[in-house]
Write a protein that holds these residues in place. Sequence first.
Motif: not given
Length: 320
Positions: A37-38, A62-65, A70-72, A86-87
């Motif tokens: 997941x990224x 997308x750019x929504x950390x 939460x999705x993960x 992610x960075x």
Amino acid sequence: MTALTGQAPVAPVYDCRVDFADELAVLARADKRIVAVCNDSVGSSNLVKFREEFPTRLINVGIAEQDLVGVSAGLANAGFIPFVSAAAPFLTGRALEQIKADIAYSYRHVVLCGQSPGMAYGELGPTHHSIEDLSWMRAVPGLEIIVPADPSETRAAVRWAAASGRPTYLRVPRFKVPAVVPDGTPFEAGRATCLAAGTDLTLIAVGTMVSRALDAAALLARDGLSARVLNATFVEPLDVESVVAAARETGAIVTAEEGLLSGGLGAAVAKVVAEHHPVPVRMLGVPAFAPTGSASFLLDHFGLSAEGIAGAARDVLGRT
């Protein structure tokens, strides 16, 4: 020595993101529960080949950390094993509440992969440096924190995290490093590896600093000083037994990390030493926001070089 130049050959260096992605693909072929997941970071996480091989098992939010974490957590609750890539500054800074509540408090088997940590982004500056992540993540109960030192240890960390069943934060270095961990070295939670024996003091390092600590030990040996080098690997849980043994047997400790001095590896080591066997401790890291410059410049600027670590060792021993 090389025949043509008369100089010692330079050890090759590696981008651990490659080993991270390759090992993740190996595991995904054997276990359909593994997903990546990224946050629009497929390229920088080196997951392009993973996406090509497993197009339905890479989720790009997308750019929504906050959504990323939460999705993960939801995927883990459904029986998947998410590797969240992610960075590091954005994963840990923007989504800290979700990491706390959705991952650690809920005890979900999610592997948070902080890419390009420390000051690896160099000239992009403090907004992109991830020097706070070890301090932030140590403050969250129930979260394992792994900082591998080289390619083989990165692969071992990926395998361990996939099988552990535990919430985990894994730092994946961008700054290239040499291979330092011997083949066949066991990878166990809360277990440090002694990479060099020594009796005068101990250098405890993680990640990009481990190879530099070994170089510092070589510099100190020229001065007749014997430095033990510990690759801590796990900042949480820390190898308390090895730290106490180092304090008792060598009498002084220098820690080195690519992160803030407050709350990271050095703070964890100092706590153990203060509680179990007080000895002089010198902590090397980043004291404040960094100036603009390349990653190599910034590491040297903060004394996170072989010479800087050796200098701190001489200082703690009163041998300046």
